[in-house]
Design a protein around this motif. Structure first.
Motif, mmCIF file in Angstrom:
data_model
loop_
_atom_site.group_PDB
_atom_site.id
_atom_site.type_symbol
_atom_site.label_atom_id
_atom_site.label_comp_id
_atom_site.label_asym_id
_atom_site.label_seq_id
_atom_site.Cartn_x
_atom_site.Cartn_y
_atom_site.Cartn_z
ATOM 1 N N VAL A 85 19.810 14.802 -60.843
ATOM 2 C CA VAL A 85 19.955 13.721 -59.863
ATOM 3 C C VAL A 85 18.853 13.760 -58.808
ATOM 4 O O VAL A 85 18.956 13.120 -57.765
ATOM 5 C CB VAL A 85 21.345 13.768 -59.191
ATOM 6 C CG1 VAL A 85 22.444 13.620 -60.238
ATOM 7 C CG2 VAL A 85 21.544 15.055 -58.398
ATOM 8 N N GLY A 86 17.792 14.534 -59.071
ATOM 9 C CA GLY A 86 16.642 14.542 -58.171
ATOM 10 C C GLY A 86 16.738 15.495 -57.003
ATOM 11 O O GLY A 86 16.048 15.307 -55.988
ATOM 12 N N LEU A 87 17.566 16.536 -57.117
ATOM 13 C CA LEU A 87 17.666 17.557 -56.077
ATOM 14 C C LEU A 87 17.140 18.883 -56.615
ATOM 15 O O LEU A 87 17.335 19.196 -57.797
ATOM 16 C CB LEU A 87 19.116 17.731 -55.621
ATOM 17 C CG LEU A 87 19.740 16.545 -54.877
ATOM 18 C CD1 LEU A 87 21.230 16.772 -54.667
ATOM 19 C CD2 LEU A 87 19.049 16.323 -53.534
ATOM 20 N N TYR A 88 16.496 19.654 -55.744
ATOM 21 C CA TYR A 88 15.844 20.887 -56.191
ATOM 22 C C TYR A 88 16.260 22.057 -55.313
ATOM 23 O O TYR A 88 16.480 21.907 -54.100
ATOM 24 C CB TYR A 88 14.320 20.699 -56.182
ATOM 25 C CG TYR A 88 13.898 19.590 -57.109
ATOM 26 C CD1 TYR A 88 13.639 19.844 -58.459
ATOM 27 C CD2 TYR A 88 13.812 18.278 -56.641
ATOM 28 C CE1 TYR A 88 13.282 18.810 -59.314
ATOM 29 C CE2 TYR A 88 13.457 17.246 -57.503
ATOM 30 C CZ TYR A 88 13.200 17.525 -58.836
ATOM 31 O OH TYR A 88 12.864 16.504 -59.688
ATOM 32 N N LEU A 89 16.358 23.220 -55.930
ATOM 33 C CA LEU A 89 16.838 24.410 -55.227
ATOM 34 C C LEU A 89 15.824 24.878 -54.195
ATOM 35 O O LEU A 89 14.687 25.200 -54.523
ATOM 36 C CB LEU A 89 17.121 25.529 -56.235
ATOM 37 C CG LEU A 89 17.759 26.797 -55.649
ATOM 38 C CD1 LEU A 89 19.164 26.510 -55.139
ATOM 39 C CD2 LEU A 89 17.800 27.908 -56.714
ATOM 40 N N LEU A 90 16.263 24.917 -52.939
ATOM 41 C CA LEU A 90 15.428 25.422 -51.852
ATOM 42 C C LEU A 90 15.671 26.912 -51.646
ATOM 43 O O LEU A 90 14.745 27.696 -51.446
ATOM 44 C CB LEU A 90 15.738 24.666 -50.557
ATOM 45 C CG LEU A 90 15.085 25.198 -49.276
ATOM 46 C CD1 LEU A 90 13.575 24.980 -49.335
ATOM 47 C CD2 LEU A 90 15.688 24.530 -48.045
ATOM 48 N N ASP A 91 16.943 27.302 -51.702
ATOM 49 C CA ASP A 91 17.294 28.689 -51.417
ATOM 50 C C ASP A 91 18.667 28.980 -52.017
ATOM 51 O O ASP A 91 19.449 28.070 -52.312
ATOM 52 C CB ASP A 91 17.322 28.922 -49.904
ATOM 53 C CG ASP A 91 17.285 30.402 -49.536
ATOM 54 O OD1 ASP A 91 17.092 31.238 -50.444
ATOM 55 O OD2 ASP A 91 17.457 30.716 -48.341
ATOM 56 N N LYS A 92 18.943 30.254 -52.198
ATOM 57 C CA LYS A 92 20.230 30.697 -52.713
ATOM 58 C C LYS A 92 20.624 31.956 -51.959
ATOM 59 O O LYS A 92 19.953 32.979 -52.048
ATOM 60 C CB LYS A 92 20.138 30.965 -54.219
ATOM 61 C CG LYS A 92 21.409 31.522 -54.852
ATOM 62 C CD LYS A 92 21.171 31.794 -56.335
ATOM 63 C CE LYS A 92 22.336 32.529 -56.966
ATOM 64 N NZ LYS A 92 22.079 32.853 -58.393
ATOM 65 N N ASP A 93 21.702 31.885 -51.179
ATOM 66 C CA ASP A 93 22.158 33.001 -50.355
ATOM 67 C C ASP A 93 23.485 33.533 -50.859
ATOM 68 O O ASP A 93 24.368 32.750 -51.254
ATOM 69 C CB ASP A 93 22.344 32.566 -48.893
ATOM 70 C CG ASP A 93 21.022 32.335 -48.201
ATOM 71 O OD1 ASP A 93 20.005 32.891 -48.656
ATOM 72 O OD2 ASP A 93 21.003 31.579 -47.206
#
Length: 221
Positions: free
Chosen positions: A176-184
């Motif tokens: 849907v056009g979203l991308y992973l910036l960070d994973k905490d």
């Protein structure tokens, strides 16, 4: 900078106090039909478009009572949010929230969904159950992306062990056009007073084991 908080109760289902409904006088037969079919968002939308205050009041009373019957601290938490001038919305469809009358003209810096779950149909490792979860999350991400502000983020907290890892949250976001910036790594002790709750059923006021889980933070490029 003033932050405005919208608390959105998603996936309200499984209401039990239907006897309570019969003691209310509804302004329209249509409202009774929508409620019996669990189409709460349509009922709200219809009432808002008509500026039907009596219908809105009926819905708000029923939703408030339903939450209080399901969750022992619901009234306390709702009052605290209202005292802090937060806006609380009930019965919002996760897939169509971007078209909700109270959200359609707004954009948000953070949209958060902790532990999404489509409900129990099969065992968690069943392919059909996983597919149902994926459809819920993908629809939420698609709708959230359309009301995200510039540089805004969508956060999803989710279990990382199998079979939950098979949902492929990152892959769904890319679709849907979203991308992973960070994973905490999600650590509840960072949030004093946080207690997770089951979504529905006779044990809905109980917490559930979260195990290993992380918060995925997505952005639009």
């Amino acid at each position: 900078m003033t932050l405005k908080l919208f608390m959105v109760y998603i996936q309200i289902h499984g209401w039990r106090p239907f006897a309570f409904y019969s003691r209310l006088t509804f302004p329209r037969k249509e409202l009774s039909r929508l409620i019996s079919e669990r189409k709460y968002e349509e009922a709200f939308t219809s009432a808002l478009q008509r500026r039907d205050v009596s219908t809105l009041n009926c819905l708000l009373v029923m939703l408030s009572v339903s939450l209080e019957w399901k969750y022992s601290r619901a009234s306390i938490n709702l009052k605290e949010l209202e005292d802090r001038e937060c806006t609380v919305l009930h019965g919002v469809n996760a897939h169509t929230m971007s078209t909700h009358p109270s959200l359609v003209l707004k954009s948000f810096d953070r949209i958060v969904y902790n532990f999404p779950h489509a409900g129990f149909f099969n065992k968690e490792d069943d392919p059909l159950q996983i597919k149902a979860h994926q459809e819920l999350v993908e629809g939420f991400l698609k709708s959230a992306s359309s009301i995200l502000s510039y540089n805004g983020q969508v956060h999803i907290t989710h279990k990382t062990a199998y079979p939950f890892s098979a949902w492929d949250i990152v892959g769904l976001a890319k679709k849907v056009g979203l991308y992973l910036l960070d994973k905490d790594k999600f650590m509840p002790r960072r949030y004093p007073g946080y207690v997770n709750k089951r979504g529905d059923g006779p044990r809905c006021d109980e917490s559930f084991p979260i195990g290993s889980c992380s918060t995925y933070k997505f952005i639009k490029l």
